[in-house]
Design an enzyme around this catalytic site. Sequence first.
Site, PDB file in Angstrom:
ATOM      1  CG  ASP A  26      -1.888   1.110   1.030  1.00  0.00           C
ATOM      2  OD1 ASP A  26      -2.244   1.594   0.093  1.00  0.00           O
ATOM      3  OD2 ASP A  26      -2.695   1.520   2.098  1.00  0.00           O
ATOM      4  CG  ASN A  74      -7.514  -2.720  -5.711  1.00  0.00           C
ATOM      5  OD1 ASN A  74      -6.579  -3.235  -5.428  1.00  0.00           O
ATOM      6  ND2 ASN A  74      -7.822  -1.561  -4.875  1.00  0.00           N
TER       7      ASN A  74
END
Length: 246
Positions: A26, A74
Amino acid sequence: MALFKKKETTNVDFNDLPRHVAIIMDGNGRWAKKRGLPRTAGHAAGAETLRSIATYCKQIGLRYLTVYAFSTENWGRPAEEVGGIMGLLKKYLREAIDQADHNQVKFRFLGDLASLSPELRDLCLRTEEVTRLYEDCQINICLNYGGRDEILHAAQAFAADYAEGRATLDELTEQRMGRYLFTSGVPDPDLVIRPSGEVRISNFLLWQSAYAEFYFTDVLWPDFDRNELHRALAAYQKRSRRFGGV
């Protein structure tokens, strides 16, 4: 070992590594924003970090590395960003296939590959086939993956077996359920690392991380290097894992 500098290894016992490390990669977008770059540039930098960390994990003898590459959520990102991520994955997998004999790393993909483009899905399957005999280090790439989605798939698979008479309700144990998960045959992670300053697991390995140790750091994924990995490993080695016992 001459490969490692003393100042980098002081707090890490490389003879007592976790068997399985999982990483939520991330911070790519924020890394790019800080530099005035498009988010795709952050993902490209993150891909290079993955290459470096994966290589290093094999060098130090880590048996399993699982990374969160693309989640089921996503798909909601801008089309340009999604396309950039998929392009990077294709590039990475082609290189993995070409360099398989040199790297000798086994690849496995965890997630619902049916939703990927035919080209990317075929690359995933080809990568698994080409690397299937390598046993020293296995890299699991979570692609179109979500922890809840995985558990749902597993429940549906068991229900199908039950409906067809291949299983009974009494046979549904934790061990049996584990065989229906995407990670079937892979040991649960010992250590889950989350860079970027976020302190959550974001639908990652929900079943498997029930007794994992967690390590959180503010470092953004593209800046995550072997020294940051050392800090995570050192923190893990200081903990006492009791698995619910005393």
